[in-house]
Design a protein around this motif. Structure first.
Motif, mmCIF file in Angstrom:
data_model
loop_
_atom_site.group_PDB
_atom_site.id
_atom_site.type_symbol
_atom_site.label_atom_id
_atom_site.label_comp_id
_atom_site.label_asym_id
_atom_site.label_seq_id
_atom_site.Cartn_x
_atom_site.Cartn_y
_atom_site.Cartn_z
ATOM 1 N N ASN A 1 -7.774 -0.253 6.188
ATOM 2 C CA ASN A 1 -7.331 0.055 7.555
ATOM 3 C C ASN A 1 -6.544 1.367 7.597
ATOM 4 O O ASN A 1 -6.733 2.194 8.495
ATOM 5 C CB ASN A 1 -6.465 -1.081 8.107
ATOM 6 N N VAL A 2 -5.644 1.561 6.615
ATOM 7 C CA VAL A 2 -4.821 2.777 6.590
ATOM 8 C C VAL A 2 -5.694 4.001 6.318
ATOM 9 O O VAL A 2 -5.510 5.059 6.934
ATOM 10 C CB VAL A 2 -3.707 2.642 5.517
ATOM 11 N N THR A 3 -6.644 3.855 5.407
ATOM 12 C CA THR A 3 -7.551 4.974 5.112
ATOM 13 C C THR A 3 -8.347 5.367 6.344
ATOM 14 O O THR A 3 -8.546 6.567 6.624
ATOM 15 C CB THR A 3 -8.504 4.585 3.963
ATOM 16 N N VAL B 1 0.856 -1.183 0.000
ATOM 17 C CA VAL B 1 0.000 0.000 0.000
ATOM 18 C C VAL B 1 0.890 1.231 0.000
ATOM 19 O O VAL B 1 1.916 1.258 0.697
ATOM 20 C CB VAL B 1 -0.954 0.029 1.218
ATOM 21 N N THR B 2 0.526 2.236 -0.809
ATOM 22 C CA THR B 2 1.295 3.481 -0.865
ATOM 23 C C THR B 2 0.394 4.640 -0.475
ATOM 24 O O THR B 2 -0.715 4.774 -0.994
ATOM 25 C CB THR B 2 1.851 3.720 -2.282
ATOM 26 N N VAL B 3 0.886 5.467 0.437
ATOM 27 C CA VAL B 3 0.167 6.666 0.860
ATOM 28 C C VAL B 3 0.880 7.873 0.260
ATOM 29 O O VAL B 3 2.096 8.021 0.407
ATOM 30 C CB VAL B 3 0.124 6.789 2.395
ATOM 31 N N SER B 4 0.134 8.730 -0.454
ATOM 32 C CA SER B 4 0.720 9.915 -1.086
ATOM 33 C C SER B 4 -0.054 11.151 -0.671
ATOM 34 O O SER B 4 -1.203 11.071 -0.205
ATOM 35 C CB SER B 4 0.675 9.793 -2.618
ATOM 36 N N VAL C 1 -4.495 6.858 -0.975
ATOM 37 C CA VAL C 1 -4.061 5.541 -0.506
ATOM 38 C C VAL C 1 -4.345 4.544 -1.627
ATOM 39 O O VAL C 1 -5.484 4.426 -2.078
ATOM 40 C CB VAL C 1 -4.795 5.130 0.783
ATOM 41 N N LYS C 2 -3.304 3.844 -2.087
ATOM 42 C CA LYS C 2 -3.453 2.914 -3.204
ATOM 43 C C LYS C 2 -2.808 1.580 -2.886
ATOM 44 O O LYS C 2 -1.747 1.521 -2.240
ATOM 45 C CB LYS C 2 -2.814 3.488 -4.476
ATOM 46 N N ASN D 1 5.654 10.263 0.021
ATOM 47 C CA ASN D 1 4.794 9.089 0.143
ATOM 48 C C ASN D 1 5.299 8.177 1.264
ATOM 49 O O ASN D 1 6.446 8.290 1.723
ATOM 50 C CB ASN D 1 4.708 8.303 -1.176
ATOM 51 N N VAL D 2 4.426 7.300 1.706
ATOM 52 C CA VAL D 2 4.754 6.317 2.732
ATOM 53 C C VAL D 2 4.485 4.936 2.135
ATOM 54 O O VAL D 2 3.392 4.668 1.618
ATOM 55 C CB VAL D 2 3.900 6.518 4.003
ATOM 56 N N ASN D 3 5.494 4.074 2.172
ATOM 57 C CA ASN D 3 5.383 2.716 1.636
ATOM 58 C C ASN D 3 5.050 1.756 2.778
ATOM 59 O O ASN D 3 5.791 1.669 3.760
ATOM 60 C CB ASN D 3 6.688 2.299 0.961
#
Length: 859
Positions: free
Chosen positions: A235-237, A57-60, A246-247, A218-220
């Motif tokens: 969960n991250v969202t 999951v990648t957070v940007s 979040v992808k 971004n956070v990996n």
């Protein structure tokens, strides 16, 4: 079975004559299959790369594009606070999470300030080294960067530029220039298609790319065992809320693939289009081959009919030969296509795009498409000759073999060709009369197709007149030999027309594109001369924004009277008709831009648009939204406040440079957008002091020496750059058209070779009454030259007509100058004569070696 045996016997009896047709099928099928294999391999390479580099999951940041690249107009990547990393780590199902920083809006140079960016157009990426990057990179030399002043480079880039440990590297970003030395070299564990990758330690990357620490692009995130990517995303969202992108790994890979899919599709379908042209040219070769073989076997076919063969059996026999030809040519073409794909991969490697043969992808559909296409096209091309063969009567066995009775183009063919040509010409005329380019392009396409078909159909009729004129100009000076060459070319107008048509198609496209390209350059040059009032244009060739430091250096250059800044941003417009237009472009510039670009206005004065709280709109926008001078537009600037701007000028929509632009002043933009959110300059315009152009040019280059990401051009340089860009595109298209022209040359060779066999007895008689070998070879060469020039005249004339029509449509978009590149047209015409000479070499050589007595005895 008898039909098949007869077909096999005839096919192998004339295998030499079939060879050139088989080569045409081979080349065309190879081009199609090679294109499919090449593009499929590219897709596989990118799929593997994106799958390997995407974390679970990648957070940007919300402002990032779908693929995560830089989108901010201040030249910095969109970021999020480092506290996001802690929140992500607390989410359920997270095994680990790492913060990352990267940017593609950078230029990296060596100690000599030479650009290290890929020449292929692939991105240059500078980022922080972390565990996610370590999954796809293996350090082969030195060590990863641990502090400021250290940088690690990918092995491919190091090899291309001969970089070694300890070499100096400069990273030029929107923040400024950061100097480093190479601490390590890392190799990819997957195929890198050509990007240049540089790694700093995370803290230095933050300072160099963003200008502040405590932020990430971004956070990996890695999922814990048993947790799916979809559940982890959920969960991250939930932990972060809706303020971030979040992808999942698949969503990130798909977004990246979408970015390159457009480029690959354009390449794929463009190449398949040129393969289709080669097939079309090949059809003429196949028709000629079977027509001449049928003509030469008239007596044989008559005997077959006399002993009981039906029309259908004769027809099937010829089609079976075509089937064999198509199968052989297509099978070899499929194999050749794989080889062509490998060759293209090697060529792309030379240009900077690395593709590994380990990723070579041959889908099952590729050979099927190649085989079906090659066989179907060959059989269809042979249908008309087969039909004519079926019409041969048993009485033909009592006549001398020769050309079929319908060799002369009939009046029906003439009427159809004339109608089609007239319809095509009328379509081109309607295109020139269109008020809108889109409407005119439909008429242009119809006119091109109809006129091309018309010229192909009417070709045999035109052959008589054109060949006589060419003969009078070129051949009569060679006496009897020249006259015999002329008569040979006129002997079978259908064959001459079909052979010339094969060359005509490729050369028509060359002429059309030459006219369009030359007209575009001439029109743009004319527009520059009329509208650009500045001496120099400063910009990045890789779309990198201009930093404040570079602007300051340019303004401080000696002998420069003024420097105009030019910015671009987006805003939400609320117009007087009550409509809200999201993300509408607005250009902010210094007031001197009204002088630097002499844009025509239809109402008001452009300098007034640069007054406080003022702006301009273009004519079409004003008409669509009921705007007039003095109207108010509510402009909500991106990252800024909302302003009520007064329309002080309405500019013409019929311009090429800055078409559709709406202007305001930089001071107005600065009033509503905070200083730290102000967009950087897209380009600068500089004017020299009176009579100091040369000195100012040198001083600007000197002042920007430390900023190699930017190029200083005077108007001459700018015109040359424009000409080079269009020239490179045209050269690439000419290269693709070369395949069709090669197939057309094979057609001329085949026509002459079969013609020599057809005239074996005649050649023997001419040699017996005194024609020398040298004269015989000259006669065949002259015949070939006349056929080639006939095709060239038709093609170049038709192509110039298409090009002139296309230019009329470009004129509706502001490109008003029509320029015929006579040097190119003349060069192509002369080259066509050499094509004819080359094509005649082998047939003329074989004719000259004939035994006179054996030739006379031939029936």
């Amino acid at each position: 079975m008898t039909v098949m045996k007869t077909s096999m016997r005839n096919f192998f009896a004339h295998k030499g004559r079939m060879a050139l047709s088989a080569i045409a099928v081979l080349l065309s099928v190879a081009f199609v299959c090679g294109t499919l294999v090449f593009t499929d391999t590219m897709s596989t390479t990118f799929d593997k790369l994106f799958a390997a580099t995407s974390s679970d999951v990648t957070v940007s940041a919300k402002g990032a594009s779908d693929s995560g690249e830089t989108t901010a107009d201040n030249g910095k990547p969109p970021v999020m606070p480092a506290s996001v990393l802690g929140e992500v780590r607390k989410a359920d199902g997270v095994k680990s999470a790492d913060g990352a920083v990267f940017s593609t809006s950078v230029t990296v140079v060596d100690a000599d300030k030479d650009n290290l960016s890929p020449s292929s157009g692939a991105p240059t990426i500078v980022g922080g080294w972390n565990s996610n990057e370590a999954r796809t990179m293996k350090i082969t030399s030195g060590a990863a960067p641990e502090k400021s002043g250290q940088i690690m480079v990918d092995a491919d880039t190091a090899d291309k530029h001969d970089l070694k440990l300890g070499d100096e590297i400069g990273v030029l970003s929107a923040v400024g220039t950061h100097k480093t030395k190479i601490s390590g070299i890392a190799d990819f564990t997957v195929t890198n298609p050509g990007a240049a990758i540089f790694y700093l330690d995370t803290r230095t990357a933050q300072q160099t790319l963003v200008g502040e620490t405590g932020v990430y692009t971004n956070v990996n995130v890695t999922a814990a065992s048993g947790v799916s990517d979809a559940q982890l995303k959920k969960n991250v969202t939930a932990a972060l809320g809706g303020d971030f992108q979040v992808k999942t790994a698949k969503e990130t890979a798909d977004a990246n693939q979408k970015d390159v899919a457009g480029f690959m599709n354009v390449m794929k379908y463009a190449m398949l289009g040129f393969a289709g042209i080669a097939f079309l040219v090949g059809i003429f070769l196949i028709i000629n081959t079977f027509s001449m073989l049928v003509a030469q076997r008239t007596r044989e076919i008559g005997l077959m009919r006399a002993i009981g063969s039906s029309r259908k059996q004769v027809n099937r026999s010829v089609l079976a030969e075509a089937l064999l030809l198509g199968v052989v040519g297509s099978v070899l073409g499929v194999a050749g296509g794989v080889g062509l794909a490998v060759g293209l991969m090697k060529l792309m490697g030379q240009m900077g795009m690395e593709l590994s043969t380990d990723d070579l992808t041959v889908a099952w559909t590729t050979p099927v498409v190649g085989l079906v296409l090659g066989v179907v096209v060959t059989v269809l091309a042979a249908y008309l000759p087969a039909r004519r063969a079926g019409k041969i009567s048993p009485m033909a066995a009592l006549r001398d073999a020769g050309a079929p009775a319908d060799a002369r183009a009939g009046w029906i063919r003439g009427v159809i060709g004339t109608v089609l040509t007239g319809a095509g010409a009328f379509g081109l005329y309607l295109a020139t009369e269109a008020d809108k380019a889109q409407e005119g392009s439909l008429w242009l396409g119809l006119g091109v197709v109809l006129s091309l078909i018309g010229f192909v159909v009417i070709g045999p009729l035109l052959a008589g007149g054109v060949v006589r004129v060419l003969g009078a100009v070129l051949l009569r000076m060679f006496g009897p030999v020249g006259r015999m060459a002329e008569r040979n070319a006129l002997r079978n107008p259908r064959r001459t027309g079909a052979t010339g048509a094969a060359l005509m198609i490729g050369l028509a496209l060359v002429a059309c594109l030459s006219v369009v390209g030359s007209s575009m350059v001439a029109s743009a040059t004319d527009q520059l001369d009329k509208t650009v009032g500045t001496d120099f244009i400063i910009q990045s060739d890789r779309s990198q924004l201009i930093t404040p430091q570079a602007v300051k250096a340019a303004k401080a250059a000696p002998d420069v009277e003024r420097v105009t800044e030019y910015k671009w941003t987006k805003a939400d417009f609320t117009t007087p008709d009550g409509k809200t237009l999201k993300d509408t472009a607005i250009t902010a510039a210094d007031p001197s831009y009204a002088t630097d670009l002499r844009t025509e206005t239809v109402a008001g004065k452009l300098p007034d648009a640069y007054k406080a709280d003022s702006m301009s709109v273009h004519e079409k926008f004003a008409e669509d939204h009921g705007i007039s001078l003095g109207s108010k537009i509510k402009v909500a600037f991106k990252d800024g406040a909302t302003a009520d701007l007064t329309v002080r000028a309405i500019t013409s929509s019929d311009v090429v440079i800055d078409a559709g632009a709406m202007y305001t002043s930089i001071s107005t933009l600065a009033k509503y957008v905070p200083a730290d959110k102000m967009p950087l300059d897209e380009m600068l315009f500089a004017s020299a002091k009176e009579g100091q152009q040369d000195a100012a040019y040198k001083s600007l280059k000197s002042a920007l020496h430390d900023y190699p990401q930017y190029t200083v051009r005077d108007q001459t340089d700018y015109k040359e750059a424009l000409k080079d860009q269009i020239g490179q595109l045209l050269n690439m298209i000419y290269g693709l058209l070369a395949l069709a022209i090669i197939v057309a040359i094979l057609g001329v060779v085949n026509t002459l070779a079969l013609s020599v066999v057809e005239r074996t007895r005649e050649i023997g008689l001419m040699r017996a009454i005194g024609l020398s070998r040298r004269q015989l070879r000259r006669m065949i060469r002259m015949e070939s030259v006349v056929i080639a020039l006939f095709g060239a005249l038709l093609g170049l004339g038709l192509g110039m007509g298409w090009g002139a029509t296309a230019q009329q449509l470009l004129a509706l978009e502001g490109l008003e100058v029509l320029e015929i590149p006579w040097t190119t047209i003349t060069g192509v015409f002369i080259a066509s004569a050499f094509v004819g000479l080359f094509a005649a070499l082998i047939p003329a050589f074989r004719a000259g070696r004939m035994n006179v007595l054996n030739a006379i005895a031939t029936e």
